[in-house]
Design an enzyme around this catalytic site. Structure first.
Site, PDB file in Angstrom:
ATOM      1  N   ARG A  43       0.867  -1.170   0.000  1.00 48.22           N
ATOM      2  CA  ARG A  43       0.000   0.000   0.000  1.00 48.22           C
ATOM      3  C   ARG A  43       0.904   1.220   0.000  1.00 48.22           C
ATOM      4  NH1 ARG A  43      -1.929  -3.596   3.935  1.00 48.22           N
ATOM      5  NH2 ARG A  43      -4.011  -4.453   3.487  1.00 48.22           N
ATOM      6  N   LYS A 100      -1.666  -2.549   8.170  1.00 49.02           N
ATOM      7  CA  LYS A 100      -2.917  -2.167   8.813  1.00 49.02           C
ATOM      8  C   LYS A 100      -3.007  -2.768  10.206  1.00 49.02           C
ATOM      9  CE  LYS A 100      -6.205  -1.194   5.078  1.00 49.02           C
ATOM     10  NZ  LYS A 100      -7.502  -1.604   4.495  1.00 49.02           N
ATOM     11  N   HIS A 105      -2.852   2.303  -5.923  1.00 46.88           N
ATOM     12  CA  HIS A 105      -3.574   1.058  -5.684  1.00 46.88           C
ATOM     13  C   HIS A 105      -3.678   0.225  -6.954  1.00 46.88           C
ATOM     14  CE1 HIS A 105      -5.259  -0.673  -2.099  1.00 46.88           C
ATOM     15  NE2 HIS A 105      -6.216  -1.238  -2.804  1.00 46.88           N
ATOM     16  N   ARG A 154      -0.760  -1.893  -6.938  1.00 52.76           N
ATOM     17  CA  ARG A 154      -0.967  -3.010  -6.001  1.00 52.76           C
ATOM     18  C   ARG A 154      -1.786  -4.106  -6.682  1.00 52.76           C
ATOM     19  NH1 ARG A 154      -1.101  -4.456  -0.493  1.00 52.76           N
ATOM     20  NH2 ARG A 154      -3.114  -5.144   0.331  1.00 52.76           N
ATOM     21  N   HIS A 194      -3.265  -9.234   3.422  1.00 58.60           N
ATOM     22  CA  HIS A 194      -4.712  -9.382   3.526  1.00 58.60           C
ATOM     23  C   HIS A 194      -5.062 -10.241   4.743  1.00 58.60           C
ATOM     24  CE1 HIS A 194      -5.441  -8.616  -1.057  1.00 58.60           C
ATOM     25  NE2 HIS A 194      -5.400  -7.500  -0.357  1.00 58.60           N
ATOM     26  N   TYR A 218      -8.424 -11.610  -7.274  1.00 61.32           N
ATOM     27  CA  TYR A 218      -7.433 -11.491  -8.340  1.00 61.32           C
ATOM     28  C   TYR A 218      -7.407 -12.726  -9.228  1.00 61.32           C
ATOM     29  CZ  TYR A 218      -5.943  -7.398  -5.805  1.00 61.32           C
ATOM     30  OH  TYR A 218      -5.931  -6.178  -5.195  1.00 61.32           O
TER      31      TYR A 218
END
Length: 312
Positions: free
Chosen positions: A161, A185, A254, A257, A280, A289
């Site tokens: 990110r 995160k 993004h 990414r 994730h 994806y």
């Protein structure tokens, strides 16, 4: 009017749950929106189920908010009232009997096609010059264009990110520039790897020059004023690069990414490894994806060649 102690809630989320800066800002914005609604409609505690349903209609019909925004604002509000009730049981949550379903259209990520990626990587000043010797005295300034391309390369191979990348310190990168410690995160740390030998060399030389300037605790990437590069500033650089190269829609961090994940899927990398790389929390987030990668599907079907098998 209900007293929304949203600052205390935001502080609790930061201190007790380690919620990231951008999420905290969204929480505060969501609760301020609800506070304006309660003031305009002269609502008072205790709020009822009907008040929450009225707020949902307000978001949907009057503000014409997108489904994802509506869901986020309701989730934030529900979390706030659960937190408040936990602190004081005499203040029950109005969400107790509320069941609201918000249908969110499933949007596929938009990776950057390979041709565009090649064009970006082949721009002028696309590679940081490697010096035979690096030191404080001979560290020549690196152009911002070259740094921008270096960041793009790192986004492509690591899937970071942009906030994770711009928050990097010099000491987060290993001395050989083969791996990077990332604070993701929720304060979760993970290791990402830089697999390309040429990129490792480029990053290592940049790292040595930056270390000579600022030491291990300084930001890895700086803006033109010598302060930490911010995500918004890098997005502006990408828009300028997009205009210069005639790229539409314009490049975003993004999308790089998304490209990182899609390229790895197309090269046959296990999806759980990609999940770890991207940070994730859920495999379901990564699985999207697989649907995007038509190139990988075509290669797999050509390799299988079921008609050829049946003929033999």
């Amino acid at each position: 009017m209900p007293c929304l102690d949203y600052r205390a809630f935001v502080n609790a989320c930061r201190d007790e749950r380690g919620v990231g800066h951008h999420t905290l800002r969204a929480y505060a914005q969501d609760l301020r929106t609800f506070a304006r609604f309660t003031e305009a409609h002269h609502l008072s505690d205790p709020l009822s189920k009907d008040d929450i349903l009225a707020y949902h209609r307000h978001l949907r019909d009057e503000l014409c908010a997108k489904p994802a925004t509506i869901e986020r604002r309701l989730v934030t509000l529900k979390s706030y009232y659960a937190w408040r009730e936990d602190r004081n049981s005499a203040l029950p949550s109005p969400f107790t009997d509320v069941r609201i379903s918000v249908r969110i259209p499933r949007r596929l990520p938009r990776p950057i096609n390979r041709g565009t990626l090649k064009a970006v990587l082949q721009t002028d000043e696309g590679r940081i010059a490697l010096r035979a010797k690096t030191g404080a005295d001979d560290a020549a300034p690196v152009s911002q264009n070259a740094v921008t391309i270096l960041i793009i390369k790192l986004l492509i191979v690591t899937g970071l990110r942009i906030s994770e990348l711009t928050n990097l310190k010099i000491g987060d990168v290993s001395h050989d520039a083969c791996q990077i410690l990332v604070n993701g995160k929720g304060g979760k740390e993970r290791i990402v790897f830089v697999p390309n030998r040429e990129l490792q060399e480029e990053l290592r030389h940049f790292l040595e020059a930056r270390y000579a300037q600022g030491g291990s605790s300084a930001p890895l990437f700086l803006n033109t004023e010598g302060r930490r590069l911010r995500s918004a500033t890098f997005r502006k650089r990408l828009r300028a690069l997009s205009r210069r190269l005639g790229i539409e829609p314009h490049l975003t961090p993004h999308r790089f990414r998304h490209s990182a994940a899609t390229l790895l899927i197309e090269e046959g990398i296990d999806i759980r490894m990609i999940q770890a790389l991207l940070g994730h929390a859920s495999l379901r987030t990564t699985e999207i994806y697989v649907r995007v990668s038509n190139h990988a599907l075509r290669r797999a079907l050509e390799h299988a060649d079921v008609l050829g098998v049946l003929r033999n």
